[in-house]
Design an enzyme around this catalytic site. Structure first.
Site, PDB file in Angstrom:
ATOM      1  N   HIS A 191      64.196  18.401  67.781  1.00 35.42           N
ATOM      2  CA  HIS A 191      63.965  19.733  67.217  1.00 35.42           C
ATOM      3  C   HIS A 191      65.229  20.397  66.686  1.00 35.42           C
ATOM      4  O   HIS A 191      65.159  21.269  65.839  1.00 35.42           O
ATOM      5  CB  HIS A 191      63.242  20.616  68.233  1.00 35.42           C
ATOM      6  CG  HIS A 191      61.809  20.235  68.343  1.00 35.42           C
ATOM      7  ND1 HIS A 191      61.358  19.369  69.306  1.00 35.42           N
ATOM      8  CD2 HIS A 191      60.736  20.537  67.573  1.00 35.42           C
ATOM      9  CE1 HIS A 191      60.065  19.176  69.130  1.00 35.42           C
ATOM     10  NE2 HIS A 191      59.666  19.871  68.097  1.00 35.42           N
ATOM     11  N   GLU A 242      49.026  13.862  67.600  1.00 35.98           N
ATOM     12  CA  GLU A 242      50.418  13.420  67.753  1.00 35.98           C
ATOM     13  C   GLU A 242      50.596  12.535  68.982  1.00 35.98           C
ATOM     14  O   GLU A 242      51.702  12.132  69.319  1.00 35.98           O
ATOM     15  CB  GLU A 242      51.369  14.620  67.787  1.00 35.98           C
ATOM     16  CG  GLU A 242      50.991  15.714  68.770  1.00 35.98           C
ATOM     17  CD  GLU A 242      51.900  16.941  68.664  1.00 35.98           C
ATOM     18  OE1 GLU A 242      52.975  16.868  68.061  1.00 35.98           O
ATOM     19  OE2 GLU A 242      51.510  17.984  69.224  1.00 35.98           O
ATOM     20  N   ASP A 286      55.997  13.228  66.868  1.00 32.88           N
ATOM     21  CA  ASP A 286      55.641  12.778  68.214  1.00 32.88           C
ATOM     22  C   ASP A 286      54.813  11.506  68.175  1.00 32.88           C
ATOM     23  O   ASP A 286      54.913  10.664  69.064  1.00 32.88           O
ATOM     24  CB  ASP A 286      54.884  13.889  68.955  1.00 32.88           C
ATOM     25  CG  ASP A 286      55.839  14.898  69.548  1.00 32.88           C
ATOM     26  OD1 ASP A 286      56.853  14.464  70.151  1.00 32.88           O
ATOM     27  OD2 ASP A 286      55.625  16.105  69.393  1.00 32.88           O
ATOM     28  N   CYS A 325      51.979  17.202  59.165  1.00 24.19           N
ATOM     29  CA  CYS A 325      53.012  18.242  59.263  1.00 24.19           C
ATOM     30  C   CYS A 325      54.254  17.748  59.991  1.00 24.19           C
ATOM     31  O   CYS A 325      55.152  18.519  60.275  1.00 24.19           O
ATOM     32  CB  CYS A 325      52.465  19.502  59.922  1.00 24.19           C
ATOM     33  SG  CYS A 325      51.904  19.221  61.599  1.00 24.19           S
TER      34      CYS A 325
HETATM   35  C1  PEP Z   1      55.208  16.541  65.237  1.00 22.21           C
HETATM   36  O1  PEP Z   1      55.270  16.118  66.387  1.00 22.21           O
HETATM   37  O2  PEP Z   1      55.161  15.810  64.227  1.00 22.21           O
HETATM   38  C2  PEP Z   1      55.200  17.991  64.992  1.00 22.21           C
HETATM   39  C3  PEP Z   1      55.013  18.484  63.791  1.00 22.21           C
HETATM   40  O3  PEP Z   1      55.428  18.816  66.056  1.00 22.21           O
HETATM   41  P1  PEP Z   1      56.892  19.080  66.682  1.00 22.21           P
HETATM   42  O4  PEP Z   1      57.891  18.438  65.761  1.00 22.21           O
HETATM   43  O5  PEP Z   1      57.041  20.537  66.782  1.00 22.21           O
HETATM   44  O6  PEP Z   1      56.801  18.397  67.998  1.00 22.21           O
HETATM   45 MG    MG Z   2      54.923  17.447  68.038  1.00 23.72          MG
END
Ligand code: PEP
Ligand code: MG
Length: 597
Positions: free
Chosen positions: A210, A455, A479, A526
């Site tokens: 992140h 995910e 994920d 996403c």
């Molecule tokens: C993902 O896991 O692709 C996602 C969009 O969620 P995050 O990156 O916030 O875990």
């Molecule tokens: Mg995620």
């Protein structure tokens, strides 16, 4: 921010490049003076204190100072047990610290900053120390220069007493500086203002963690996982962070520096050129429309999303509401912030995701909810926490329902693994709706659509079973890749194994997409794959028509899809899906992309 260059050894000489390799996670080139974050130092949070809270804040500071004086006195008592000369030397030092904690310029300055600037005590301490250190340095006196370390030490003691946890504060740094640190959390990164910070590099961290995502969202050039980063670098050294090549160059020679400057100018020109795409429709060469949405980490990215012409917000990560604070946001506060976002999108959809704290994303105010997990990524995270602590979920759902009355809001649930979880959320939501209606509060009508992140591999494999309970799917490839390949997305040591083109990942994306299309519910991507033009043809070829990404990536993806023949892309995707070898898949995709370029 405290920095103790003294403990770091001598820097490299100016003009002698030291090239370090890491993982480039956010494109762009930043050049500026180094600011080394001392891993051992406590760094202050910053926020404004309301007028009626100023006295309490001054009192909080006084309590921290009292505690500091007691600590210093105790240390002095203990030090008397040392051999004579050591006891004397340490005694003098501690006396000086005690004096600084009693009616000194430091103490008066902090109190003034709290009262006049309405700064929280930690930020006031930090600001006062920076200012005292600067005035000592300006006097160019060796004795006073040595006292700076004492002032900082006293400041750190005060901060430790004021804070329970570490935060970073970046607003006191010189403009355009490059932050170098052992590690930065997503919450630390959220505090970086791209108008002040040039870029950053760390020793730890992988491409899809992140922190990396936050860097991309803020448009900050960044290199993570850089070996040897902090050896021999000093504050003020010239540093280049090349987020594309994944390189950090310390004290570049004039020729090398010129090369970076030219490359940076080219990149800026390309970015300006891409802006011209803003008004052009996102359609393939053969006329298929694709929805390009923005992912938002922080509300301040909203303008950027509108500037690049995003059709909506495909993923609003609400973790920002919980970061860098000691308390939890209540329903009204969450409603207000979400309403502002929804209203500024002017009818365009905003997909707000419920809290995804856990794993590497920890909020101070929620620490009490977790015990130390063996495997944070597999532990109490996201919807699991929300269902275990339904008050958290109820508050978020209430805020989302209320904000939905001011525009077009969809609700997204992270880390869903079973139908039972979706059912449970629907029950909780029904209760919240009844409660709000009883209170006579205005809520979204009709009620917001409720979708889930796909995910977890188990969710992808049961996508056909989940679809009847959901209004839409959003595939979180970050994920999904992590869990399918058992690769920690934030660990630089296995970053080379993190492969979106692994056939297992692609099959899960394909299976999910087909399940959604059969159930006639919308499906989007996403995860970070959506924002990389390398994958656009493949994802569209698999049937995806909605992509959500960091606003900065939207123009390059739009350019790619506008040059794309969807019939050809679908044919190539079929060939790719017949492959079992990642290398062959990559070659087939890259050839297809090159032919279109
Ligand atoms: C993902 O896991 O692709 C996602 C969009 O969620 P995050 O990156 O916030 O875990
Ligand atoms: Mg995620």
């Amino acid at each position: 921010m405290a920095d103790r260059a003294s403990g770091r050894g001598r820097g490299t000489k100016a003009g002698v490049d030291r090239l370090l390799r890491g993982v480039g996670v956010s494109s762009g080139i930043a050049i500026g003076p180094a600011h080394v974050v001392d891993a051992g130092a406590l760094l202050a949070p910053e926020y404004t204190i309301p007028e009626d809270g100023l006295e309490a804040e001054v009192q909080r500071f006084a309590t921290a100072a009292d505690k500091a004086r007691r600590q210093v006195r105790k240390l002095k008592t203990k030090s008397s047990a040392l051999p004579d000369s050591a006891a004397e030397e340490i005694g003098i030092l501690l006396d000086a610290h005690f004096a600084m904690l009693s009616g000194s310029r430091l103490m008066r300055g902090v109190e003034k900053r709290i009262r006049q600037d309405k700064l929280n005590a930690e930020a006031a301490v930090q600001a006062e120390i920076t200012s005292i250190a600067q005035s000592f340095a300006d006097m160019e006196d060796a004795y006073l220069a040595a006292r700076v370390a004492d002032v900082r030490e006293v400041g750190q003691r005060l901060l430790r007493n004021l804070m329970q946890h570490k935060y970073q504060a970046f607003s006191f740094l010189p403009e355009g500086c490059i932050v170098l640190a052992e590690d930065l959390s997503p919450a630390d990164t959220a505090l970086m203002d791209p108008r002040r910070i040039g870029g950053f590099a760390t020793m730890l961290g992988g491409p899809e963690g992140h922190t990396a995502i936050m860097a991309r969202s803020l448009g900050l050039p960044a290199v993570l996982g850089t070996l040897g980063l902090l050896q021999g670098v000093q504050n003020g050294d010239t540093v280049v962070v090349d987020g594309i090549a994944g390189q950090v160059c310390v004290n570049p020679s004039p020729d090398v520096l010129d090369g970076y400057r030219r490359r940076r100018a080219e990149l800026l020109a390309e970015r300006a050129q891409l802006k011209t795409l803003r008004k052009l429709p996102a359609i393939t060469r053969d006329g298929t429309a694709v929805t390009l949405n923005a992912n938002l980490e922080l509300p301040r990215e909203l303008d950027g999303a509108l500037e690049v012409g995003a059709s909506g917000v495909g993923l609003l990560r609400t973790e920002f509401l919980f970061m860098n604070r000691e308390d939890l946001p209540d329903e009204d506060e969450q409603t207000e912030i979400l309403t502002r976002i929804v209203a500024s999108m002017d009818g365009k959809p905003v997909t707000a995701r419920t809290l995804d704290i856990g794993g590497e994303k920890i909020a101070t105010a929620l620490r009490g909810y977790f015990s130390e997990p063996t495997n944070p990524a597999l532990g109490l995270r996201a919807i699991r926490l929300s269902l275990k602590e339904p008050k958290l979920l109820e508050t978020q759902l209430a805020a989302m329902l209320r904000a939905g009355a001011h525009g077009n809001l969809r609700i997204l649930l992270p880390m869903i693994s079973s139908v039972a979880e979706v059912r449970r959320v629907r029950e909780i939501m029904a209760t919240v709706v009844r409660r709000l209606r009883r209170r006579g509060v205005k809520i979204a009508h009709p009620l917001p659509k409720l979708g889930i992140m796909i995910e977890i591999p188990g969710a992808a494999l049961s996508a056909d079973g989940l679809a009847p309970f959901c209004d839409f799917f959003a595939i979180g490839t970050n994920d999904l890749i992590q869990y399918t390949l058992a690769i920690d997305r934030g660990d630089e040591q296995v970053a080379d194994l993190y492969d979106p083109l692994h056939p297992a990942v692609l099959r899960l994306v394909q299976f999910t997409t087909e399940a959604a299309l059969r159930a006639r519910i919308p499906v989007s991507i996403c995860g970070e794959m959506a924002g990389d033009p390398r994958y656009t043809a493949l994802l569209l070829g698999l049937g995806i028509r909605e992509l959500s990404m960091a606003p900065n990536n939207l123009p390059v993806v739009k350019r790619r899809l506008r040059g794309l023949d969807l019939v050809e892309a679908t044919r190539r995707a079929r060939t790719i899906m017949d492959q079992t070898d990642q290398g062959r898949i990559a070659a087939l995709l890259d050839d297809f992309n090159d032919a279109a370029a």
